[in-house]
Write a protein that holds these residues in place. Structure first.
Motif, short mmCIF file in Angstrom:
data_model
loop_
_atom_site.label_atom_id
_atom_site.label_comp_id
_atom_site.label_asym_id
_atom_site.label_seq_id
_atom_site.Cartn_x
_atom_site.Cartn_y
_atom_site.Cartn_z
N GLY A 46 -39.46 -19.96 -37.64
CA GLY A 46 -39.33 -20.89 -36.53
C GLY A 46 -40.04 -20.51 -35.24
O GLY A 46 -40.02 -21.29 -34.30
N LEU A 47 -40.66 -19.35 -35.16
CA LEU A 47 -41.45 -19.03 -33.97
C LEU A 47 -42.70 -19.89 -34.00
O LEU A 47 -43.42 -19.92 -35.00
CB LEU A 47 -41.84 -17.55 -33.95
N THR A 48 -42.94 -20.65 -32.95
CA THR A 48 -44.07 -21.57 -32.95
C THR A 48 -45.10 -21.15 -31.91
O THR A 48 -44.81 -20.39 -30.99
CB THR A 48 -43.60 -23.00 -32.60
N THR A 49 -46.30 -21.66 -32.07
CA THR A 49 -47.35 -21.37 -31.11
C THR A 49 -47.04 -22.01 -29.76
O THR A 49 -47.48 -21.53 -28.73
CB THR A 49 -48.71 -21.84 -31.62
N ALA A 50 -46.27 -23.09 -29.77
CA ALA A 50 -45.88 -23.72 -28.51
C ALA A 50 -44.96 -22.78 -27.72
O ALA A 50 -45.07 -22.69 -26.49
CB ALA A 50 -45.17 -25.05 -28.77
N THR A 51 -44.08 -22.08 -28.42
CA THR A 51 -43.21 -21.10 -27.74
C THR A 51 -44.04 -19.97 -27.16
O THR A 51 -43.79 -19.51 -26.05
CB THR A 51 -42.18 -20.53 -28.73
N LEU A 52 -45.05 -19.52 -27.91
CA LEU A 52 -45.92 -18.46 -27.41
C LEU A 52 -46.75 -18.92 -26.22
O LEU A 52 -46.94 -18.18 -25.26
CB LEU A 52 -46.84 -17.96 -28.53
N ALA A 53 -47.24 -20.17 -26.27
CA ALA A 53 -48.05 -20.70 -25.16
C ALA A 53 -47.20 -20.91 -23.92
O ALA A 53 -47.70 -20.81 -22.80
CB ALA A 53 -48.71 -22.00 -25.58
N ASP A 54 -45.92 -21.20 -24.10
CA ASP A 54 -45.02 -21.45 -22.98
C ASP A 54 -44.37 -20.18 -22.46
O ASP A 54 -43.49 -20.23 -21.60
CB ASP A 54 -43.94 -22.46 -23.41
N ALA A 55 -44.79 -19.03 -22.95
CA ALA A 55 -44.16 -17.76 -22.59
C ALA A 55 -44.27 -17.47 -21.10
O ALA A 55 -43.36 -16.90 -20.50
CB ALA A 55 -44.77 -16.61 -23.38
N GLY A 56 -45.36 -17.87 -20.46
CA GLY A 56 -45.51 -17.64 -19.03
C GLY A 56 -44.61 -18.51 -18.19
O GLY A 56 -44.12 -18.10 -17.14
N ASN A 57 -44.35 -19.73 -18.65
CA ASN A 57 -43.51 -20.65 -17.90
C ASN A 57 -42.02 -20.43 -18.15
O ASN A 57 -41.20 -20.66 -17.28
CB ASN A 57 -43.87 -22.10 -18.26
N ASN A 58 -41.69 -20.02 -19.37
CA ASN A 58 -40.29 -19.86 -19.74
C ASN A 58 -40.12 -18.55 -20.52
O ASN A 58 -40.01 -18.56 -21.74
CB ASN A 58 -39.83 -21.06 -20.57
N PRO A 59 -40.13 -17.41 -19.83
CA PRO A 59 -40.06 -16.13 -20.54
C PRO A 59 -38.76 -15.94 -21.30
O PRO A 59 -38.74 -15.27 -22.32
CB PRO A 59 -40.20 -15.08 -19.43
#
Length: 153
Positions: A46-59
């Motif tokens: 369930g780890l998605t690239t969207a979660t990785l891309a949003d890491a700066g906005n929502n750590p």
């Protein structure tokens, strides 16, 4: 080949002696295989690239997705378990080139410098890929020598 993959784990914190290119490269391949499998399982869980891309906005969401899936913890534990053998095999590989092990922290510190770090990392990798000195040197006997040296001991 499995012997060469696992040899640095058997010689866990042995910083003296020499290591062949084969030992270093197969151990590096072992790292790549294990990291790839764990990361593939993390994406499958369930780890998605969207979660990785949003890491700066929502750590917090990134940390939650990465570590609390369980596989991120496994990734960190594996990395910590092989940290010392990785440093040891790198230093033994430098010894095979008849270079002091103190070159490793020098390359590491140089790799932290902006603009120079990438070149320092490439330079270290190239040095580690060069053939070792033929015959014994100040760090021990040649690991490729057929004179009865037990490299798997």
């Amino acid at each position: 080949m499995l012997d060469y993959m696992l040899m640095p784990l058997r010689r866990y914190a042995q910083f003296h002696g020499r290591a062949r290119r084969k030992e270093f490269l197969w151990f590096t391949m072992f790292h790549m295989i294990v990291f790839t499998i764990i990361i593939a399982i993390m994406f499958g869980m369930g780890l998605t690239t969207a979660t990785l891309a949003d890491a700066g906005n929502n750590p917090a969401a990134f940390v939650s997705a990465f570590f609390f899936s369980g596989w991120g913890v496994l990734l960190v534990i594996f990395w910590l378990a092989v940290l010392i053998p990785t440093i040891a095999v790198t230093i033994r590989r430098l010894h095979d080139r008849d270079m002091s092990g103190w070159w490793y922290p020098a390359f590491f510190l140089a790799s932290l410098l902006p603009y120079v770090g990438f070149l320092a990392s490439i330079a270290l990798f190239v040095v580690l890929l060069l053939p070792g000195t033929v015959g014994p040197n100040r760090f021990g006997a040649d690991p490729k020598a057929p004179d009865g040296v037990d490299v798997f001991g």
